[in-house]
Motif scaffolding. Sequence first.
Motif, short mmCIF file in Angstrom:
data_model
loop_
_atom_site.label_atom_id
_atom_site.label_comp_id
_atom_site.label_asym_id
_atom_site.label_seq_id
_atom_site.Cartn_x
_atom_site.Cartn_y
_atom_site.Cartn_z
N ALA A 1 0.90 -1.31 0.02
CA ALA A 1 -0.07 -0.15 0.06
C ALA A 1 0.87 1.34 0.11
N LEU A 2 2.03 1.27 0.72
CA LEU A 2 2.93 2.16 0.60
C LEU A 2 3.34 2.89 -0.68
N CYS A 3 3.20 1.82 -2.00
CA CYS A 3 3.54 2.09 -3.06
C CYS A 3 2.83 3.33 -3.85
N MET A 4 1.63 3.45 -3.08
CA MET A 4 0.74 4.55 -3.75
C MET A 4 1.28 5.87 -3.38
N LEU A 5 2.36 6.13 -2.35
CA LEU A 5 3.02 7.35 -1.96
C LEU A 5 3.91 7.71 -3.43
N VAL A 6 4.27 7.12 -4.29
CA VAL A 6 5.06 7.56 -5.20
C VAL A 6 4.13 8.52 -6.04
N ALA A 7 3.06 8.65 -6.09
CA ALA A 7 2.20 9.58 -7.11
C ALA A 7 2.02 10.69 -6.23
N VAL A 8 2.09 10.68 -4.68
CA VAL A 8 1.81 11.91 -4.04
C VAL A 8 2.67 13.29 -4.57
N PRO A 9 3.74 13.30 -4.36
CA PRO A 9 4.65 14.40 -4.78
C PRO A 9 4.27 14.99 -5.91
N THR A 10 4.13 14.37 -7.18
CA THR A 10 3.73 14.93 -8.44
C THR A 10 2.53 15.67 -8.31
N ILE A 11 1.37 14.84 -7.87
CA ILE A 11 -0.09 15.09 -7.79
C ILE A 11 -0.16 16.38 -6.88
N THR A 12 0.79 16.25 -5.80
CA THR A 12 0.52 17.64 -4.72
C THR A 12 0.97 18.74 -5.41
N ILE A 13 2.43 18.83 -6.25
CA ILE A 13 2.64 19.97 -6.56
C ILE A 13 2.09 20.62 -7.79
N GLY A 14 1.52 19.57 -8.72
CA GLY A 14 0.65 19.94 -9.90
C GLY A 14 -0.64 20.45 -9.40
N THR A 15 -1.46 20.12 -8.45
CA THR A 15 -2.81 20.64 -7.87
C THR A 15 -2.40 21.71 -6.99
N ARG A 16 -1.44 22.16 -6.43
CA ARG A 16 -1.32 23.33 -5.59
C ARG A 16 -0.84 24.47 -6.57
N TRP A 17 -0.12 24.14 -7.69
CA TRP A 17 0.17 25.07 -8.68
C TRP A 17 -1.16 25.30 -9.30
N ALA B 1 0.41 5.83 -13.91
CA ALA B 1 0.92 4.45 -13.91
C ALA B 1 1.99 4.07 -13.02
N LEU B 2 2.50 5.15 -12.30
CA LEU B 2 3.53 5.14 -11.25
C LEU B 2 3.20 3.89 -10.15
N PRO B 3 2.13 4.18 -9.44
CA PRO B 3 1.73 3.23 -8.37
C PRO B 3 1.63 1.63 -8.89
N THR B 4 0.98 1.45 -9.96
CA THR B 4 0.89 -0.03 -10.52
C THR B 4 2.27 -0.37 -10.61
N ALA B 5 3.27 0.56 -11.38
CA ALA B 5 4.54 -0.06 -11.85
C ALA B 5 5.31 -0.48 -10.38
N ALA B 6 5.18 0.42 -9.37
CA ALA B 6 5.77 0.36 -8.16
C ALA B 6 5.36 -0.94 -7.46
N VAL B 7 4.04 -1.20 -7.58
CA VAL B 7 3.65 -2.46 -6.76
C VAL B 7 4.20 -3.64 -7.51
N LEU B 8 4.23 -3.64 -8.96
CA LEU B 8 4.79 -4.95 -9.76
C LEU B 8 6.04 -4.95 -9.56
N LEU B 9 6.93 -4.07 -9.50
CA LEU B 9 8.60 -4.23 -9.27
C LEU B 9 8.61 -4.41 -7.98
N SER C 1 -3.83 -8.56 -6.25
CA SER C 1 -4.92 -7.84 -5.58
C SER C 1 -4.53 -6.35 -5.58
N CYS C 2 -3.22 -6.01 -5.17
CA CYS C 2 -2.69 -4.59 -5.01
C CYS C 2 -2.45 -3.96 -6.31
N ALA C 3 -2.26 -4.74 -7.33
CA ALA C 3 -1.98 -3.96 -8.55
C ALA C 3 -3.31 -3.65 -9.05
N VAL C 4 -4.45 -4.79 -9.24
CA VAL C 4 -5.49 -4.15 -9.45
C VAL C 4 -6.20 -2.89 -8.80
#
Length: 597
Positions: A181-197, A273-281, A299-302
């Motif tokens: 579940a921690l793999c979802m964190l890889v998307a947080v920085p880019t989403i946060t930066i883009g949304t705040r901007w 695609a980053l979280p899915t790739a992180a879960v698989l790797l 299950s986590c990839a889906v």
Amino acid sequence: MSIQTVNAPKASSGNLLPIAERAEVRHAFVRLLLSEKRRVALAIGLHLIAAVASAVAPLLLGEIIDALGAGGSVADVDRLALGIGAAALAVLVFTWAGTFVAHRLGERLSATMRERFVDQCLRLPMPVVERAGSGDLMTRSSGDVPEAGGLFRDGVPQVTVSVLKVVVYLSAMVWVSPLLALCMLVAVPTITIGTRWYLKRARAGYLNERKAESTIGDTMAASADGARTTATYRLRPVRDRAGDDTVAGHWSAARYTLFLRSVFFPFLDGTYALPTAAVLLIGGAFYFDGAVSLGMVASCAVLTRQIMFPLDHILMWIEKVQRGFAALARVEGVSGIQDVDEGATDRRPEDGAVALHGVRYAYPGGGDVLHGVDLEVPAGQRLAVVGPSGAGKSTLARLISGADVPRDGAVTIGGVDVAALPLSERRSRVTLVTQEHHVFTATLRDNLVLAKSEADDAELERALAAVGADWAFDLPDGLDTELGGTARELDAASAQQIALARIILADPDVVILDEATAMLDPRAARDTERALGAVLEGRTVIAIAHRLHTAHDADRIAVVEEGLVAELGSHDGLIALDGHYAGLWRAWHGEFASAEA
């Protein structure tokens, strides 16, 4: 992330109606939601069940994969497959029910907001509306109200459902494997930066765009109203330039918001695609170490893909929600204008006597139009106000009606300051009729009962007969004949007669006629005024007149010159005085006699 920005265009505020602050918008938003809290809770509950059911399928899929890897029986696999089918059916049923409830809720909230907006518009002080211009209020009612309505009808349900799904899917991932579940964190920085901007710039950008739309509406309305003047004085190039300037301003504002979207959405698409790739790797590495099973990785990839769909929905709706909140800020800005009844007096007029004491008035940006006017009109008297154009006659009418407030001095009716009366009391006591009349797209009956909702057909017909509206009795469907729009367009004289009939039905203490019969021909105007004189007997009547036969019939005449009452008296007395009025009478009477001949 380094993004080059385009400066947001500056919209000229001018005298536009105010815009609510963020805190006021949030308060209005929450207040509306709480007004339907039971339906809100029901919609959330149904969608929560649907989200939980949709999270069951990936979990059972992982169970199937692990069961097959462990050599499980066909019966075990079939049982898990049936569970996936039941979960899918539950998703279908509860999603439909939740969507149905949410959309009905959204329509109710949208309708409530519309009703409040219309009610507040009808209570706006007239000077505020006139200074803002018709374009701003028109754009808010025709553009901002539907946009804000869409926020409640579509935006709130869609975003709420998507948030619920993200929370449920993420919880399911944590339940399966906190590590994956921690793999979802890889998307947080880019989403946060883009949304705040985006959010930092979006509100101002969309408010500027809505202001530019108001300016276009105001320019179009002015061009349409003044089309004949434009043609007469060959001002088309001037109006064309004005139109081009407003369109250019809107294009600049729209281009800026388009720039925001063009940067924000593509930037986010690359992060999904980053979280899915992180879960698989990472999951693959831990699988070979025996820390997780293949079913857990699957299950986590889906689930990461399932999370990304509602997350993308939320981010896509940010743009529409920003539009909706910008529109709601403009709608609530109207509600924030000081209520006309705030601080209203509890006193009520004793009669229809009108008095002006030391009244001075200046329109915004100009000098005084009235210079200390003193005037008293006893209850039941008919006063005619005459004088050259620009002398201040119509300004006097507006002050007596309470549409405007004097800069200095006081205007009273029955001993009470007219501007301090509650709006409903003022409207029942004083009626101002100008030469500008409006016929609504409705039946003749509907147009008349605006003045007296409980009036029966006999009263309506008597009012029409009193103002000489004989044409009304020849209509194919009588009082039920549709008027206005494409149904039956009335000429200016007929529209004016409807306005005069409304006076009779309203039955006010004080009637102000500001060129009220100007659209009628001289003979019809004379007959109508005589009929009105009989109907309005016993009421205080103040008639602003250019046709001096109106003055001849009045009890007293006030001659207004350069913002002052220069003469006051009866017709015979002023003729004997041989002053301003006598000169006007001789000039007009000669012209009228020539016209009669």
